[in-house]
Design an enzyme around this catalytic site. Sequence first.
Site, PDB file in Angstrom:
ATOM      1  N   VAL A 104       0.835  -1.203   0.000  1.00  0.00           N
ATOM      2  CA  VAL A 104       0.000   0.000   0.000  1.00  0.00           C
ATOM      3  C   VAL A 104       0.871   1.254   0.000  1.00  0.00           C
ATOM      4  O   VAL A 104       0.371   2.352   0.164  1.00  0.00           O
ATOM      5  CB  VAL A 104      -0.926  -0.011   1.248  1.00  0.00           C
ATOM      6  N   HIS A 120      -4.422  -4.442  -2.120  1.00  0.00           N
ATOM      7  CA  HIS A 120      -4.779  -4.120  -0.730  1.00  0.00           C
ATOM      8  C   HIS A 120      -4.953  -2.617  -0.507  1.00  0.00           C
ATOM      9  O   HIS A 120      -4.866  -2.135   0.627  1.00  0.00           O
ATOM     10  CB  HIS A 120      -3.723  -4.693   0.232  1.00  0.00           C
ATOM     11  N   CYS A 132     -21.506   8.762   3.587  1.00  0.00           N
ATOM     12  CA  CYS A 132     -21.507   9.822   2.566  1.00  0.00           C
ATOM     13  C   CYS A 132     -20.707   9.392   1.340  1.00  0.00           C
ATOM     14  O   CYS A 132     -20.874   9.942   0.265  1.00  0.00           O
ATOM     15  CB  CYS A 132     -21.018  11.127   3.161  1.00  0.00           C
ATOM     16  N   ASN A 215      13.349 -14.101  -3.056  1.00  0.00           N
ATOM     17  CA  ASN A 215      13.150 -13.956  -1.611  1.00  0.00           C
ATOM     18  C   ASN A 215      14.383 -14.504  -0.887  1.00  0.00           C
ATOM     19  O   ASN A 215      14.871 -15.578  -1.256  1.00  0.00           O
ATOM     20  CB  ASN A 215      11.907 -14.751  -1.190  1.00  0.00           C
ATOM     21  N   GLU A 217      14.422 -15.839   1.844  1.00  0.00           N
ATOM     22  CA  GLU A 217      14.006 -17.005   2.633  1.00  0.00           C
ATOM     23  C   GLU A 217      12.932 -17.791   1.884  1.00  0.00           C
ATOM     24  O   GLU A 217      12.279 -17.268   0.979  1.00  0.00           O
ATOM     25  CB  GLU A 217      13.397 -16.559   3.970  1.00  0.00           C
TER      26      GLU A 217
HETATM   27  N1  APR Z   1      13.960  -8.828  -0.908  1.00  0.00           N
HETATM   28  C1  APR Z   1      13.050  -9.803  -1.172  1.00  0.00           C
HETATM   29  N2  APR Z   1      12.264 -10.353  -0.208  1.00  0.00           N
HETATM   30  C2  APR Z   1      12.448  -9.924   1.060  1.00  0.00           C
HETATM   31  C3  APR Z   1      13.392  -8.924   1.403  1.00  0.00           C
HETATM   32  C4  APR Z   1      14.168  -8.365   0.339  1.00  0.00           C
HETATM   33  N3  APR Z   1      15.055  -7.399   0.569  1.00  0.00           N
HETATM   34  N4  APR Z   1      13.338  -8.725   2.762  1.00  0.00           N
HETATM   35  C5  APR Z   1      12.380  -9.586   3.233  1.00  0.00           C
HETATM   36  N5  APR Z   1      11.851 -10.306   2.219  1.00  0.00           N
HETATM   37  C6  APR Z   1      10.779 -11.311   2.277  1.00  0.00           C
HETATM   38  C7  APR Z   1      10.677 -12.094   3.585  1.00  0.00           C
HETATM   39  O1  APR Z   1      11.536 -13.215   3.595  1.00  0.00           O
HETATM   40  C8  APR Z   1       9.206 -12.496   3.596  1.00  0.00           C
HETATM   41  O2  APR Z   1       9.006 -13.738   2.929  1.00  0.00           O
HETATM   42  O3  APR Z   1       9.556 -10.623   2.166  1.00  0.00           O
HETATM   43  C9  APR Z   1       8.520 -11.379   2.781  1.00  0.00           C
HETATM   44  C10 APR Z   1       7.647 -10.428   3.597  1.00  0.00           C
HETATM   45  O4  APR Z   1       6.550 -11.159   4.082  1.00  0.00           O
HETATM   46  P1  APR Z   1       5.397 -10.433   4.931  1.00  0.00           P
HETATM   47  O5  APR Z   1       6.016  -9.600   5.968  1.00  0.00           O
HETATM   48  O6  APR Z   1       4.455 -11.510   5.336  1.00  0.00           O
HETATM   49  O7  APR Z   1       4.716  -9.435   3.882  1.00  0.00           O
HETATM   50  P2  APR Z   1       3.655  -9.776   2.733  1.00  0.00           P
HETATM   51  O8  APR Z   1       3.876 -11.103   2.143  1.00  0.00           O
HETATM   52  O9  APR Z   1       3.643  -8.613   1.822  1.00  0.00           O
HETATM   53  O10 APR Z   1       2.280  -9.777   3.571  1.00  0.00           O
HETATM   54  C11 APR Z   1       1.079 -10.004   2.875  1.00  0.00           C
HETATM   55  O11 APR Z   1      -0.173  -9.409   4.825  1.00  0.00           O
HETATM   56  O12 APR Z   1      -0.208  -8.113   6.671  1.00  0.00           O
HETATM   57  C12 APR Z   1      -0.786  -8.306   5.447  1.00  0.00           C
HETATM   58  O13 APR Z   1      -1.908  -6.751   4.058  1.00  0.00           O
HETATM   59  C13 APR Z   1      -0.642  -7.113   4.529  1.00  0.00           C
HETATM   60  O14 APR Z   1      -0.158  -7.082   2.162  1.00  0.00           O
HETATM   61  C14 APR Z   1       0.214  -7.642   3.394  1.00  0.00           C
HETATM   62  C15 APR Z   1      -0.020  -9.134   3.444  1.00  0.00           C
END
Ligand code: APR
Length: 258
Positions: A104, A120, A132, A215, A217
């Site tokens: 977002v 989202h 409204c 990713n 991880e």
């Molecule tokens: N590059 C790529 N991936 C990364 C990096 C990076 N520099 N740093 C972290 N990550 C990965 C993490 O390993 C993890 O798998 O990004 C992911 C983030 O996961 P979340 O924190 O769960 O975020 P997201 O998947 O976007 O969450 C989904 O959940 O809370 C709600 O609405 C919110 O849109 C969001 C949704």
Amino acid sequence: MSDLGFEKAAKALAHARRVAVFSGAGISAESGIPTFRSAGGLWENFQLEDVATPEGFHRNPALVWEFYEARRKAVHHASPNPGHFAIARMAGLFEEMTTITQNVDGLHQRAGSPAVLELHGSLWSARCAQDCGAVVDPFPFPAASCPPRCKCGALLRPGVVWFGEMLPERIWHDAMNASAQSDVVLVVGTSGAVWPAAGIPIAARREGAFVIEVNPEESELTSNLDLSLRGLSGEILPRLLDAATELRALRPATEKRG
Ligand code: APR
């Protein structure tokens, strides 16, 4: 990250005509924006029931707006990173390119990505919490008051999709269609923990798309995808774009004409 995996990803992109990116909070991590579920993430410090549900807003709108105003402040002072810029540049490389995001923060758009589908919602819009129906877009930082009020006097609510709420229907359909019609889908920086969004890359793969994850991880999607590149998106995506661009230049003329 295995070179073999990287080469396979670059080759798939080199021959693609339609590409979609499906991104999550991880792509903004290198811009200093916290993710949700990684160490030190937002859901470690906040109860999502209190700050990201309609019920939480009803109980304590001031708390919810403090949470979103702090997130808006962080993004307002942040900048897109090389991962965002690589995706924006990809738009010029393929016949069709769609960026589908769970984020977002608006950083894809600030990096220059043309067609962004925000599943989202956005931190940069707000709407009347009562009937409204007024929408404030753009809703710049800082808000005039916290909690901010609609011109009708009622409270405004953030223009984001909260847990338990439906995704915007047209954006959902466009995202499903664009990814299903893609040759390659890049899944960048998401844990794949939240549905129905996480179903998009899986549905696209079922329709024949080659799905590549970026990713550092393993995620909840990894085992359902074709390829997973381990590393930071701000490092991998620019390199992947350069490699794909080089390989595309080497394609036979017949393929180039397409
Ligand atoms: N590059 C790529 N991936 C990364 C990096 C990076 N520099 N740093 C972290 N990550 C990965 C993490 O390993 C993890 O798998 O990004 C992911 C983030 O996961 P979340 O924190 O769960 O975020 P997201 O998947 O976007 O969450 C989904 O959940 O809370 C709600 O609405 C919110 O849109 C969001 C949704």
